[in-house]
Each structure stands twice: as C-alpha cells, then as structure tokens.
Design a protein around this motif. Sequence first.
Motif, short mmCIF file in Angstrom:
data_model
loop_
_atom_site.label_atom_id
_atom_site.label_comp_id
_atom_site.label_asym_id
_atom_site.label_seq_id
_atom_site.Cartn_x
_atom_site.Cartn_y
_atom_site.Cartn_z
N ARG A 121 -0.29 1.62 -10.69
CA ARG A 121 -1.17 0.77 -10.02
C ARG A 121 -1.03 -0.52 -10.48
NH1 ARG A 121 -7.27 3.03 -10.71
NH2 ARG A 121 -6.64 2.54 -12.90
N GLU A 129 0.88 -1.05 -0.16
CA GLU A 129 0.02 0.06 0.08
C GLU A 129 1.03 1.20 0.01
OE1 GLU A 129 -4.00 0.18 2.21
OE2 GLU A 129 -2.65 1.38 3.44
N ASN A 180 -0.35 -0.81 -4.74
CA ASN A 180 -1.62 -0.73 -4.06
C ASN A 180 -1.91 0.81 -3.48
OD1 ASN A 180 -4.11 -0.85 -2.92
ND2 ASN A 180 -3.31 -1.98 -1.07
#
Length: 559
Positions: free
Chosen positions: A434, A344, A438
């Motif tokens: 992407r 992330e 994430n």
Amino acid sequence: MIHNKYVDEYISLFKSGRIKLNQDRIKLLELIQHDVLTQDVYFDEERLENCIKFIEKWYFKLRPFQKFIIAFVFLRRSNGLLFYKEFLLLMGRGAGKNGLISGIANFLISELNGIKDYNVSVVANSEDQAMTSVSEVKSTVDNNTVLTKAFKATQTQIVSRDTGSAFKYRTSNGNTKDGLRDGCVIFDEIHQYADDTNVRVHVSGLGKKKDGRQFKIGSQGYVREGYLDKQLEIAQRVLDREAPPDLLFPFLCRLDSRDEVTEERNWEKANPMLSKPIEGYAKTLLAEIRTQYRKLLYEPSGTDEFMTKRMDLPAENLERSVAPYDEIKKTNRPIDYSFLEGRECIGSVDFASIRDFTACGLLFRKEKDYYYLHHSFTRKEFVQKMYGYGREQDKYAKKIVAPISEWEERGLVDVLNDGTIQPDVVVNWFIEQRKKYNIKKVIMDNFRAELLREVFENAGFEVEVIRNPRAISALLAPRIEDGFANERFIWGDDPMMRWYTNNVEVKIDKKGNKSYEKKEQHRRKTDGFMSFLYSMYRADEISTIDMKEEIDFLSTLDF
C-alpha cells in the motif's frame, strides 16, 4: 555394453529401417544402450532361452518385439537380483498383450523357472477380463498331454505339480487381498483403474518371494488422471532420464501425433504386431484395422474410439488445462514498476489452507493488458515434506519437484517456520504494498473469510468476499481464456505463478459451466492462480488513471 541376441536383433531391425518405432521406443533403445547395458548386469540366459522356447512350443511363434521384452524380464544385476521389477506394456488393441503375458505367466510357475511356490496373479476390474489369461493357459494345458502331467488346471487356477506355484486370477474388488505371497502380479487393462488403491494392496505381498515382478498391460482408455496417466508420467521421466532407469521398463507403443494415422505405414508405431513381415495373425489384424479406419469416413463418431484403442492416442481434451503451456509462458514479459507505482489496483488472496500455501497478488490495468504482482507464503515443515526444501536434491528429483528454495531466493515466496500461516503475515504484505500502490479493495473467497476479513478491515482495507467461487469460475472462464490467447496477462518472470497455473485443471459440468480444480491434490498447488482469478472478478473496477499525474497536473492550474 553387454549383448543379447534378441536385444541386438531388435535394435538392428530399427537401425536398418526394417521396423518403424515411435519416439518413446526410440528413447527406450537409447536408454538401454547407454544407461542400462553399460552397468554391471547380465542376462539370465538359461531362463531367458527356456522361456522363449516354452512359449514358442506351446503357444505361438514370438515376434522380435516380444523376445526383446522377455529378455529384460531376465536381466539381472551382478548380485543376482532383477534389474527390472516393474514392466509397463502399452500397445494398441490386437498386439497380443494377453497372449504374451499368458505364456510368460505359465513359464514363471513352471519347473523351468524353478522357484517353489512362485505364485502369479492376474488382476483386472472385471472377472471376465481377469480370467482371460488363466482361461488361455487352461486351454493350452488341457490340449496337450505333456502339459497336463506338469500342471493341474481348473477354471480358477493353474498349479505346477513340481513347484507348487499357482497362476490365478483376482478382481480388483476382491475381498481376500492382504497377506498375499505372490511372486508376480499382472495388472490387466490398467486404463480402467481410477487410482492405485487396488494396486498397492495386491503388491503388498511382493518381496516375500525371490524375483518379485509386476506387469502392467493395456491400451489407452478414457479415464484421465487415473492410474495409467500416473504410470505414463513415471515412464516419461525414465525415458527422459529424469528418473533412475531401473524404476520401470516402459514399452510404450503409440502414434507420435494424430496426423500420422493417415499413413498406414505408421500404424506399427502403435501396434508392433504390424511390423513387417506381416503374416499369419497379423494379416487378419491389419485387415480388421483397415476396415475400421475406412468406416470412419462414413461414421466419424468412431474416431475417438479408433484413435484411443487402436492407435493409443486419446483425443486431447483442450478444456483440461487453463491454457497451453506456451501461452502461459508468454506471461513472462517485463513489468515497468515505475509505471505501476501510485496506480489503482485490486488486491486478492487465496487462503485455502493455513498449513501449506497462501498466495496474494495485486492486479493492475493498462488499456487491455493486465499486470499481476504475486507473492506467496508457505510453511517450512510442509515444503520440507512435499518438495524436499532445504535438502540437497539428486539429479533426478530436482527436475520434477517445485524448487521452493530457488523461488525463495527470488523473493516470490516466504517460507515460515510456524505451525500455521497467520493472517497478520498476509495483511502485513498488503500494508507494505500500500505504500507504493493504490489498493482499491482486497478480494477473497469465503472459505477463510472469518479469519482474514476482520484483520484486513482493521488495517483499513475494503474487503469483498466471493460467496460462490465456483460460479465466479464459470463467469470468468471466457475472460481467462481470451487473456491467455491474446497475451493480455503480464506477470514478469514468475516461474511460481506459471507453476500454479499449469497445475490447474478445467472441469466442465453437464451444463457446460467451467470450474478450476487441481490436477493433483497434494503436490500440484493452484493457490496463485486462484488469487489471480479472484482479482479478475473486479478487474473492470480498476481505474487506469495515474493519480500521481493527475495531482501533478492539478497543482499547475491557477485557480
């Protein structure tokens, strides 16, 4: 190498250890010996000797450093043109800058220089300061009957009866500047100049007369990023051989470090009048400086004034830069891209101008460390104009401009042949990222949000707009300072990000709040740092969990 007795004397004084020089003047001597006097040049000995004799007869006995400076006022190329047209004389208060310049100005308008209508103007911010040298010359003329026959002196100007040349003063806010036909312009107390606006106006007439010259004199002051600092940047490039040697004659006198002030022998680095033998006026000057220095023990609040005006070394404002450059360089640590894949991150973009640079980035966390992947976009027309993109750089320019072509080859920036940087180009970069990472959300400021937000949201990104970037700067400043100091930022080998960051100036308002600004508006861009700053706004939201590992783990469980 050609020789002149005054130049040779000054070099000899240094080499024999009889005088002490700061590093700037040591570099100047090396430059002169290796890069200047080895060219096809000569000293205009007749004018040089006449100038020295003139000053010593009517004004004062010259010190070796003053004769050294005067020698280069009359250095010429083989075609008769002056080698040096601009002089920067920076010395501690009391070094006799005005006295020297008064004598030189008086000589330049005289029949000994022999150029008709060779006008000399002295410019300063205040009328009192501008009048200093003119008043000194008037007093000298009025007190000598021989000079009164050669010059007509009034309160506002001194005129040579033979050449018609005038020495006059002007204030920087005067109304009649355009169309001047000066042969020489003297800019006094240049530390007070906020920019070069008035300088450009006053020198616009130079070139219409033979032997056009500029003298810029003063001591250090408190105006930072003003005209003096710009001149010092040029001077350093000349002294470091990153610019042509004839660009400027930089005679810079200052301590090499603040610690040197504790040893009186070092004071002559800032004030050459204190070089041995110390006699006459120099004795009085030294006694005065000693007294001021001793008082600092009891009145420490005067330290900044003493160091700035006497030692030409202003106090360093540690808040001016985001971080010392040594700390910025420590962001150059390897990035393990395999570790980042699937993790992330927070995206960010600084889209302040659609006509020069746009910077994007992704911020990741690993415990207390932050990884940042940066990419920029720029317009070809802009970087061609500002940085010489696509043009072969000479040996001087390539050391001082942003090497856009090199950064482009390394994949740090895309150079676009378009009129503007389109939002789709920026969004497409995030779409590509992407596929590997994430991206939790994309942060941007509100300046161009109307252009970007809809395009990002249509591509499926969550967008957060920072409504007040200045307030965010104040909020994040402690975290940014801590991150650099504790080496928590990892950018990989990204010289463009280091360049962006080194271009940032931290300003502090009256309440102590910090904001991030550009050190210089046009060439020193900060977009990459601002994008990084925006990503740090939501750094705490970044999960450090590897989703790929979690999925692999869950797949092993038997439900």
